[in-house]
Design a protein around this motif. Structure first.
Motif, PDB file in Angstrom:
ATOM      1  N   ARG A 253      -3.952   8.929  -1.841  1.00 55.14           N
ATOM      2  CA  ARG A 253      -2.992   8.310  -0.927  1.00 55.14           C
ATOM      3  C   ARG A 253      -3.666   7.949   0.400  1.00 55.14           C
ATOM      4  N   ARG A 254      -4.586   8.788   0.836  1.00 57.45           N
ATOM      5  CA  ARG A 254      -5.331   8.494   2.068  1.00 57.45           C
ATOM      6  C   ARG A 254      -6.161   7.216   1.896  1.00 57.45           C
TER       7      ARG A 254
ATOM      8  N   SER B 290       0.139   3.835  -2.954  1.00 58.67           N
ATOM      9  CA  SER B 290      -0.288   5.201  -2.650  1.00 58.67           C
ATOM     10  C   SER B 290       0.566   6.228  -3.392  1.00 58.67           C
ATOM     11  N   ILE B 291       1.863   5.958  -3.501  1.00 61.57           N
ATOM     12  CA  ILE B 291       2.760   6.889  -4.193  1.00 61.57           C
ATOM     13  C   ILE B 291       2.444   6.933  -5.688  1.00 61.57           C
TER      14      ILE B 291
ATOM     15  N   GLY C 194      -1.242   8.101  -6.327  1.00 62.63           N
ATOM     16  CA  GLY C 194      -1.341   9.505  -5.932  1.00 62.63           C
ATOM     17  C   GLY C 194      -0.740  10.416  -6.987  1.00 62.63           C
ATOM     18  N   HIS C 195       0.406  10.020  -7.522  1.00 62.75           N
ATOM     19  CA  HIS C 195       1.049  10.812  -8.577  1.00 62.75           C
ATOM     20  C   HIS C 195       0.173  10.852  -9.826  1.00 62.75           C
TER      21      HIS C 195
ATOM     22  N   TYR D 184       0.811  -1.213   0.000  1.00 57.38           N
ATOM     23  CA  TYR D 184       0.000   0.000   0.000  1.00 57.38           C
ATOM     24  C   TYR D 184       0.847   1.268   0.000  1.00 57.38           C
TER      25      TYR D 184
ATOM     26  N   GLU E 161      -4.220  14.060  -5.084  1.00 59.16           N
ATOM     27  CA  GLU E 161      -3.134  13.147  -4.708  1.00 59.16           C
ATOM     28  C   GLU E 161      -3.251  12.741  -3.241  1.00 59.16           C
ATOM     29  N   ASN E 162      -3.481  13.720  -2.374  1.00 59.95           N
ATOM     30  CA  ASN E 162      -3.575  13.421  -0.941  1.00 59.95           C
ATOM     31  C   ASN E 162      -4.740  12.481  -0.631  1.00 59.95           C
TER      32      ASN E 162
ATOM     33  N   THR F 155      -4.037   4.333   2.363  1.00 54.46           N
ATOM     34  CA  THR F 155      -3.715   4.187   3.787  1.00 54.46           C
ATOM     35  C   THR F 155      -4.853   3.498   4.536  1.00 54.46           C
TER      36      THR F 155
END
Length: 241
Positions: A210-211, A97-98, A101-102, A93, A206-207, A214
């Motif tokens: 990524r959340r 996420s990276i 997110g990108h 994960y 993106e945030n 998570t």
């Protein structure tokens, strides 16, 4: 295969599926339901007898299931159900996420109004599927949501990396979505992501993506800890932030 083998043999299978798909779905489902436990052997002879085929297509199915993280094929022992570790979850994960997110950050500047409408339609479909409790259908349509904005990023190499990654860890993703309330949380998070896309806010998109990753990790880690009798904090998705 003992008791797990009996559970596999009793699983009803749709006629329209190919034989290979039948084998794949039967084993995946038995593992996700817990009928086949980590470390338990999956017998080639029993499957060959059940489906009335040679062992070759079964071995091909085993190789695919190994690539997806369901099985581990051990020389001179055969296929056994792979164990899930907290480290596997955290590492997968973190990378997901990276990369996603990108992709979301780039896509926020490229998505058209029509793309946004498609994302909303997909999420509305996911909401209905979640209400029906159909995890497998949710998993498939959930991929459509993410595939749309990943492709919209216009970065083919990035999309290829993400595809390779998620295919290898499908078991983790499906296990996470199978946890109580997880599908509903996903729908809620998607609404926020869509709004960020509508505002062309790449940083927020993106945030949020990524959340979401998570939350997926925390839900699954919490489930694994409960199975092992450990105490962990409630997953992030259990509260509205």
């Amino acid at each position: 295969m003992g008791k797990g083998g009996e559970s596999v043999r009793r699983k009803p299978i749709e006629r329209h599926q190919t034989l290979r798909e039948k084998i794949l779905e039967t084993i995946r489902d038995a593992i996700l339901r817990g009928a086949l436990k980590p470390g338990e052997r999956v017998s080639e002879p029993e499957l060959a007898e059940r489906f009335g085929i040679s062992r070759t297509p079964i071995r091909e199915a085993f190789r695919q299931l190994e690539s997806e993280g369901y099985l581990e094929v051990i020389p001179r022992k055969g296929a056994v159900v792979a164990s899930l570790s907290e480290r596997d979850v955290v590492e997968f994960y973190a990378i997901k996420s990276i990369l996603e997110g990108h992709a979301a950050r780039i896509a926020a500047e490229r998505l058209s109004d029509r793309d946004i409408e498609r994302l909303e339609a997909i999420n509305a479909k996911l909401q209905q599927i979640a209400a029906d409790g159909d995890v497998k259908s949710f998993f498939r349509v959930h991929d459509e949501f993410h595939d749309l904005f990943i492709k919209a990023s216009g970065n083919d190499k990035l999309a290829e990396l993400i595809t390779q990654l998620v295919l290898k860890f499908n078991r983790l993703r499906l296990a996470s979505l199978s946890q109580p309330g997880r599908m509903e949380i996903s729908v809620q998070e998607h609404r926020k992501i869509i709004e960020a896309f509508r505002q062309h806010d790449g940083e927020r998109a993106e945030n949020l993506v990524r959340r979401t990753a998570t939350i997926g990790a925390e839900v699954l880690i919490h489930s694994l800890a409960q199975e092992q009798g450990k105490k962990t904090p409630a997953p992030l998705g259990a509260v509205d932030v």
